[in-house]
Design a protein around this motif. Structure first.
Motif, PDB file in Angstrom:
ATOM      1  N   GLU A 123      23.193 -28.412  21.728  1.00 22.94           N
ATOM      2  CA  GLU A 123      23.938 -29.561  21.208  1.00 22.94           C
ATOM      3  C   GLU A 123      25.111 -29.916  22.116  1.00 22.94           C
TER       4      GLU A 123
ATOM      5  N   GLU B 206      28.068 -37.758  15.876  1.00 21.54           N
ATOM      6  CA  GLU B 206      27.041 -37.075  15.083  1.00 21.54           C
ATOM      7  C   GLU B 206      26.772 -35.674  15.633  1.00 21.54           C
TER       8      GLU B 206
ATOM      9  N   ASN C 256      29.637 -33.414  14.893  1.00 17.58           N
ATOM     10  CA  ASN C 256      29.604 -32.890  13.530  1.00 17.58           C
ATOM     11  C   ASN C 256      28.597 -31.752  13.403  1.00 17.58           C
ATOM     12  N   LYS C 257      27.474 -31.906  14.100  1.00 17.80           N
ATOM     13  CA  LYS C 257      26.444 -30.867  14.041  1.00 17.80           C
ATOM     14  C   LYS C 257      26.974 -29.557  14.640  1.00 17.80           C
TER      15      LYS C 257
ATOM     16  N   ARG D 107      29.416 -27.941  12.331  1.00 12.25           N
ATOM     17  CA  ARG D 107      28.757 -27.306  11.195  1.00 12.25           C
ATOM     18  C   ARG D 107      28.159 -25.949  11.596  1.00 12.25           C
TER      19      ARG D 107
END
Lengths: 225, 225
Positions: A119, A158, A161-162, A165
């Motif tokens: 990511e 996005e 945020n991933k 998390r």
């Protein structure tokens, strides 16, 4: 100095700015690479290379100010020179983020924590692609492209945020991960901020072409009322 | 235009910059106040007031550029005008952080989560005090004070780490808090970034007084090798 001559000098400064942009691209990719490989030596190289980026910015700033003071450009040309100041400042700060990532790699050492590298890699790739295209649009004064790029910031957010998390889950699973997961949070933050700075570059491009300064905010960042 | 006249015009721009600084101070305090009271209406006011701050920045930029182009200042005066561009850009971005905090308040709504408001309040107070003194030092070209302020960034970072830790604990205790605790993380981030920008203002002040641009890094932010 004729206007042709002024434009020639402006183009030389723009070339320097592009060199600066590619130094930052390189530094960012190398910082992520050093994270991937946990290569502290490589990270220290990135950290030290930041000085060169800073120097380039100040050299550009100097050239621009002297040109404004001695050539008294007006309207479009003055806007373009002002934009060069702003854009080179933004690029320099992006270099600071790459340096910040390198610093995380050094402080992370070989602590055993699963890095959400896929990511993070995606975030870096998209942010740098945005930068590359934003600088291209700036050079050819393509306001339409400049207008379209900031929307991609939503994708970066996005991914951010991933990553966040994933890192919070790591903290919850093993509280002894907290400090190192926090360090990794900074990596993701820095990449997210890079994308924000690309939006500032795009705003300036629009300003150069239209004379209007607009603050672009991606849809997701607008306030929900 | 005589040099006295030029300095008079520069002082007028500096006054505008101080007004901008106090608008940002106000916006930041009000954003924290709205967080404290969970007052969405107040937060929306902060959000909307940011436009005024942006406009001030562009007005200052415009005045500075016109002055450089028409008065051909050199050496100290040119550095001072360039510094006004940089400083007003930094102040404007600090306004964006206040706006960001207001946005968090709106998105937080009345969700029931204990806000570490004491620590957030302390961060805001220190960051704004740093800003206030940094602008004062800029105006009187007090390089010594400008050199001393960035060290306080370490205290802001300490408080930031504390807030982060409190929020991570909230997430661990109740995973349903994660989204909202993340929002609060942004508040702390924005305040931390504000303090960083104060350091940039101090760097510029040193540049104006000495002609040398140095990147100040607080001790804690230096890489540990």
């Amino acid at each position: 100095m004729s206007r042709e001559n002024l434009m020639l000098q402006i183009h030389q400064i723009q070339d320097e700015m592009l060199v600066m942009g590619s130094l930052v691209e390189q530094a960012t990719m190398q910082s992520i690479e050093s994270l991937k490989k946990r290569d502290i030596k490589m990270a220290v190289e990135v950290y030290n290379a930041d000085r060169k980026i800073n120097e380039k910015r100040y050299a550009i700033e100097n050239s621009v100010l002297i040109l404004i003071a001695t050539q008294q450009p007006l309207a479009h040309d003055l806007r373009l020179l002002a934009a060069l100041l702003e854009v080179s400042a933004e690029i320099e700060r992006m270099g600071d983020y790459a340096k910040g990532i390198a610093k995380v790699v050094v402080n992370l050492g070989d602590f055993d924590i699963p890095v959400p590298i896929k990511e993070i890699d995606q975030m870096a790739t998209l942010a740098l692609s945005m930068l590359h295209r934003a600088l291209g649009a700036f050079i050819i004064e393509d306001g339409e492209t400049a207008k379209s790029i900031p929307a991609e910031d939503d994708k970066v957010d996005e991914m951010y945020n991933k990553v966040q998390r994933l890192l919070v889950n790591l903290m919850i699973e093993k509280p002894q991960n907290i400090d190192h997961a926090n360090l990794l949070m900074w990596v993701a933050h820095n990449l997210e901020r890079m994308a924000d700075r690309v939006s500032n570059i795009c705003e300036r491009t629009i300003f150069v072409t239209t004379g209007e300064l607009v603050e672009i905010e991606s849809k997701k960042k607008e306030i929900k009322l």
